[in-house]
Scaffold this active site. Structure first.
Site, short mmCIF file in Angstrom:
data_model
loop_
_atom_site.label_atom_id
_atom_site.label_comp_id
_atom_site.label_asym_id
_atom_site.label_seq_id
_atom_site.Cartn_x
_atom_site.Cartn_y
_atom_site.Cartn_z
N GLU A 163 0.84 -1.21 0.00
CA GLU A 163 0.00 0.00 0.00
C GLU A 163 0.87 1.25 0.00
O GLU A 163 0.56 2.24 -0.67
CB GLU A 163 -0.94 0.02 1.23
CG GLU A 163 -1.94 -1.11 1.28
CD GLU A 163 -3.04 -1.04 0.21
OE1 GLU A 163 -3.06 -0.07 -0.57
OE2 GLU A 163 -3.86 -1.97 0.15
N ASP B 98 -4.41 -9.63 -8.55
CA ASP B 98 -4.77 -8.64 -9.57
C ASP B 98 -3.62 -7.83 -10.18
O ASP B 98 -3.27 -7.97 -11.35
CB ASP B 98 -5.86 -7.69 -9.02
CG ASP B 98 -5.57 -7.14 -7.61
OD1 ASP B 98 -4.49 -7.39 -7.09
OD2 ASP B 98 -6.44 -6.44 -7.06
N GLU C 216 -18.49 -6.26 -2.41
CA GLU C 216 -17.12 -6.77 -2.32
C GLU C 216 -17.00 -8.18 -2.89
O GLU C 216 -15.98 -8.53 -3.47
CB GLU C 216 -16.62 -6.76 -0.88
CG GLU C 216 -16.07 -5.43 -0.43
CD GLU C 216 -14.81 -5.01 -1.15
OE1 GLU C 216 -14.91 -4.65 -2.35
OE2 GLU C 216 -13.73 -5.01 -0.55
N GLU D 61 -12.33 0.33 -9.47
CA GLU D 61 -11.95 -0.57 -10.57
C GLU D 61 -12.95 -0.58 -11.71
O GLU D 61 -12.57 -0.62 -12.88
CB GLU D 61 -11.74 -2.00 -10.06
CG GLU D 61 -10.43 -2.23 -9.32
CD GLU D 61 -10.43 -1.72 -7.89
OE1 GLU D 61 -11.50 -1.25 -7.43
OE2 GLU D 61 -9.39 -1.77 -7.23
C1 DMJ Z 1 -6.36 0.42 -5.08
O1 DMJ Z 1 -5.66 0.82 -3.97
C2 DMJ Z 1 -5.49 -0.17 -6.11
O2 DMJ Z 1 -6.13 -0.11 -7.32
C3 DMJ Z 1 -5.08 -1.58 -5.81
O3 DMJ Z 1 -4.35 -2.18 -6.83
C4 DMJ Z 1 -6.25 -2.45 -5.49
N1 DMJ Z 1 -7.43 -1.72 -5.37
C5 DMJ Z 1 -7.45 -0.52 -4.64
C6 DMJ Z 1 -8.78 0.14 -4.73
O4 DMJ Z 1 -9.84 -0.73 -4.77
#
Ligand code: DMJ
Length: 932
Positions: A146, A293, A387, A405
């Site tokens: 993060e 992802d 979610e 997203e």
């Molecule tokens: C974001 O912080 C980024 O896109 C991350 O890769 C995953 N998703 C969150 C938001 O949903």
């Protein structure tokens, strides 16, 4: 939308294309077709687009302005209580808090959004604040992932646009790479996390003390998620190339190399979590959503930004596996890396909504359109993407933290197709955000998309990503002060300039492995810029792909209860009766196994049973299994009827809330059933005594109103009778356990008193203390507070905002007077001395968590004698099911008209699916531990 500016997408990328061509064309490809589209969805006028763009700007101001005014320098805004979220000062939310490093996260994450939204002046101010106020040396343990995507990415995105502005000559003339220096400082702080033999980073680091030192309070973790280790290369490579310090790119490459080495070689898939020391897969399920992802995203984008073929080769290898095993258009379903034909889940998570956007970048537009359409229909059903949602599109996990997203994919699909349909989709997103998430102090995450209740949370990614994508969706080239095609979006939508590919590239390819399968040209057929596929010369192209999916969510409907009765010999009983069954009893599990019944513990506490007659020890056992399943179905549906009530909503409708604040409320097993009757609306008043356990001493205050009562000291039914006697039209019981919240506690439903409660005619709802205090605070502040008690948040119609308080008060008083006169004669006060609410509950379970979905799902195979690979799934409340059959049917009916719809492509022999009982159980047990 912008034109290609003379640079067209002419021919497929040569396998050894010079990076510069690749980087440039990949960006160009996404913008070429947008002005062509005129057929299909109605084109949107320039005025309408501008209006929507302006609406996005206003919404951003509302979110950012409230953050700056009420939360800054805290990391995030708490929009319900209108204050900053400071880690350590609020109850811990677990891993989610690892994004908070006391470094004004939202401000940093918003930097480049300000420039995209043409708020250059505000950007200049924001950069000055970052330089003046932000400390990166706090004694706080943060997530490496993060911190990288939000803070390092935020600083680099800010730096990228700061130097762009400086060069333009008007703004940021004073800027001297200060953000870059901060980014470098932060980069060095993250490096100790990579001190593992594998090169995979530890998941957490202490900003001040690093890893392992006793003061660091971290460094003992053994596992990390694949995305956590594989989503560093863009930021780290950019940092290296901006500064010339190659170490960052080297570390990120090494981590990626290790993940590539560890891919499951036969499926070419990766698992969700990996041991950072041994490289063993800890969780072997594999999808494109949570936990994995952005690993895939970064492989493709690293190729675009760095021009290194090895990243494209890896991406294509994984992509091929994804499309082979995980993609079941329009669904994307997790599988096991070792047994990729076996689905690992029956639900999808919201994070995978980025994938259609990535597919656009890849150039594979058909499945992108299909998945996006499916997601849009789920959104239309629930206003937001929950979610997690099941394959039959029921809510699996009801939260929605304002994730961007889906907006991201909508933007990319619009860029690729130019189909105005995607502008309409964006418009719906804007409307829903304003209608359901907007609160007086920002935008609040949805706690439950079904009730419309809120969480006191506005994540920084909402500002970093959502507003960027929505604004760009409606913007024409001239609406943005720089050329967006010169940049690539990181996973947090931070902007990195494509020119970095030519700068400081000394370490490119230094660590690449030589183990790729030689991919022939066909692997690149879909690779941008294959204009033939990406921009087919048919203006109805996207529409024709969406058309067969038009009702995919609505069509997913109940097929009734399982057809097994015929096979029953009347009177015969299975060796294990459903009512005696205990999932923890090993003997019972043995009997189940013998009968061919598998047991799956779902994460939310439910148990799913699946019977495969072919797995039974004998045909007699198989029949016993069927009987057991039948009993279980009956038992479970009976229990559901008795126990399960869905959550309710308390919505504050008076000024200044106007319906924006929706609180999740627990139902009562007595009183007016809000799911069957119109909602109850009225002003609130506290009862005296506040516990409502004796005759009210202030009946004039509660007459015609909704009485607030504190939990405790007597039965809920007794409280209800006392307030009803005083003339209240409804009641809200507020929990007396300080700090309790529906954020952390399961849904609570109020039981009766074990006697006949038919005399209670008014609706009663339960609020945990945190939600209750929102109403109590509102009374303190505004005195007159009007609420709506209902089964679901109601749309905020203009009436809500226009209604004068006095008239609605009169209405509700009149209404209540009638109600009371008809019900008061029937009131029968019961004198229960000091009993706790649940002590006399005739159904003690009813005070346990009430699952808002189904209590259990049972899926027997269809015939004992004729097992088939179709798994008929019956949800016991008959809500929805039998997806495989449904898809199969759809395949049969739709494939004729549309040969490209491949619903049934993954039909497998049953013995391969069920080959190994124990391994499956083990895998599903893994899933239980799954955390998004
Ligand atoms: C974001 O912080 C980024 O896109 C991350 O890769 C995953 N998703 C969150 C938001 O949903």
């Amino acid at each position: 939308m912008s034109e290609a500016g003379g640079r067209g997408c002419g021919s497929p990328v040569p396998q050894r294309a010079p990076w510069s061509l690749v980087a440039a064309t990949a960006a160009i490809c996404l913008v070429s077709a947008t002005s062509v589209w005129t057929v299909g969805a109605e084109p949107m006028s320039r005025e309408e687009k501008q209006k929507l763009g302006n609406q996005v700007l206003e919404m951003f101001d509302h979110a950012y302005g409230n953050y700056m005014e009420h939360a800054y320098p805290a990391d995030e805004l708490m929009p319900l209580t209108c204050r900053g979220r400071v880690r350590g000062q609020e109850p811990s939310r677990g891993d989610v808090d690892d994004a908070l490093g006391k470094f004004s996260l939202t401000l940093i994450d918003s930097l480049d959004t300000l420039v995209v939204l043409n708020k250059t002046k505000e950007f200049e101010d924001a950069v000055r604040k970052v330089l003046r106020d932000v400390n990166l040396d706090n004694d706080v343990v943060v997530s490496v992932f993060e911190t990288n995507i939000r803070v390092l990415g935020g600083l680099l995105g800010g730096h990228s646009l700061a130097i762009m502005l400086k060069e333009k000559g008007e703004y940021m003339q004073w800027y001297n790479d200060e953000l870059l220096q901060m980014a470098k400082q932060l980069g060095y702080k993250l490096l100790p996390a990579f001190n593992t033999t594998s090169g995979l980073p530890y998941p957490r680091i202490n900003l001040k003390f690093g890893i392992r030192k006793p003061e660091a309070r971290t460094g003992t973790e053994t596992d990390t998620c694949t995305a956590c280790a594989g989503t560093l290369i863009l930021e780290f490579a950019a940092l290296s190339r901006f500064t010339g310090a190659t170490i960052f790119e080297e570390y990120a490459r090494k981590a990626l190399d290790f993940l590539w080495e560890k891919r499951q070689r036969s499926s070419n898939l990766v698992g969700v979590t990996i041991n950072i020391h041994t490289g063993d897969w800890v969780r072997k399920d594999s999808g494109v959503g949570a936990g994995i992802d952005s690993y895939y995203e970064y492989l493709l984008k690293a190729y675009v930004l760095l021009g290194d073929d090895s990243f494209l080769e890896r991406f294509n290898t994984h992509y091929d596996a994804i499309m082979r095993y995980i993609s079941q258009p329009p669904l994307l379903l997790d599988v096991h890396i070792h047994k990729p034909m076996l689905n690992a889940r029956t639900w999808m998570d919201a994070l995978l909504a980025f994938f259609p956007g990535l597919q656009v970048l890849k150039g594979d537009i058909r499945p992108a359109i299909e998945t996006h359409e499916m997601l849009y229909q789920v959104i239309k059903k629930h206003n937001f993407l929950p979610e997690a949602f099941t394959t039959d599109f029921r809510v699996h996990w009801a939260q929605h933290p304002l994730r961007p997203e889906f907006a991201e994919s909508t933007y990319f699909l619009y860029k690729a197709t130019g189909d105005p349909y995607y502008l309409e989709v964006g418009k719906t997103l804007i409307e829903n955000l304003n209608k359901y998430a907007r609160v007086p102090c920002g935008f609040a995450a949805m706690k439950d998309v079904r009730t419309g209740s809120h969480e006191d949370r506005m994540d920084s990614f909402f500002l970093a990503e959502m507003f960027k994508y929505l604004y760009l969706l409606f913007a024409d080239k001239e609406d943005v002060i720089f050329d967006i095609e010169d940049y690539i979006f990181t996973t947090e939508a931070h902007l990195l300039p494509l020119w970095l590919s030519t700068t400081n590239q000394s370490i490119s390819k230094k660590n690449t492995t030589s183990e790729y399968t030689e991919l022939d040209d066909s692997n690149f057929d879909w690779t941008c810029p294959n204009t033939q596929i990406l921009f087919p010369n048919d203006p109805l192209y996207a529409q024709s792909i969406r058309e067969p999916l038009k009702n995919v969510v609505d069509k997913s409907c109940p097929r009734g209860i399982i057809r097994v009765e015929e096979s029953f010999r009347s009177g015969a009983k299975p060796p294990l009766r459903a009512r005696d069954f205990m999932a923890t009893n090993p003997e019972h599990l043995e009997i189940l196994k013998k009968m061919g019944v598998s047991l799956i513990h779902l994460k939310d506490g439910r148990v799913q049973l699946v019977q495969h007659a072919i797995q039974a020890a004998s045909s007699i056992d198989a029949e016993d299994g069927l009987r057991f399943m039948q009993e279980m179905i009956e038992l479970s549906s009976q229990q559901q009827k008795e126990q399960q009530l869905p959550p309710r909503a308390v919505q504050i409708v008076s000024h200044p809330f106007f319906g924006r604040v929706v609180l999740t409320a627990g139902p009562a097993q007595f009183g007016l059933d809000l799911s069957k009757h119109k909602e109850t609306r009225g002003f609130v008043a506290s009862s005296k005594p506040y516990n409502g356990c004796s005759e009210l001493t202030n009946p004039e205050a509660v007459m015609g109103k909704i009485a607030l009562i504190q939990r405790g000291q007597c039965m809920f039914a007794e409280k209800a009778r006392n307030i009803q006697n005083a003339g209240a039209i409804g009641g809200i019981v507020i929990d007396d356990n300080e700090g309790s919240s529906s954020d952390t506690a399961p849904l609570f439903q109020m039981a009766g008193d074990g006697k006949d409660t038919d005399d209670i005619k008014i609706p009663m709802l339960f609020l945990f203390s945190k939600e209750g205090s929102i109403i109590l605070d509102a009374i303190r502040e505004y005195e007159e507070v009007e609420v709506l008690l209902s089964d679901k948040a109601k749309d905020r119609d203009p009436e809500m905002e226009n209604e004068e308080q006095p008239s609605s008060e009169n209405d509700s008083q009149n209404q209540s007077a009638e109600q009371i006169s008809s019900s008061s004669q029937e009131v029968d006060l019961v004198d229960q001395e000091s009993s706790e609410e649940n002590s006399l509950n005739s159904h003690p379970e009813s005070l346990s968590p009430a699952d808002m979905d189904n209590a259990a799902s049972i899926s027997p195979s269809e015939q004992t004698s004729n097992p088939t690979e179709n798994h008929e799934t019956a949800n016991l409340n008959g809500e929805c099911t039998d997806l495989d059959n449904q898809l199969q049917e759809q395949s049969e009916t739709e494939e004729d008209s549309n040969p490209n719809v491949s619903w049934g492509k993954k039909v497998q022999p049953i013995d391969s699916i069920l080959a190994d009982w124990n391994e499956d159980i083990e895998a599903f047990e893994m899933m239980e531990k799954d955390e998004l």
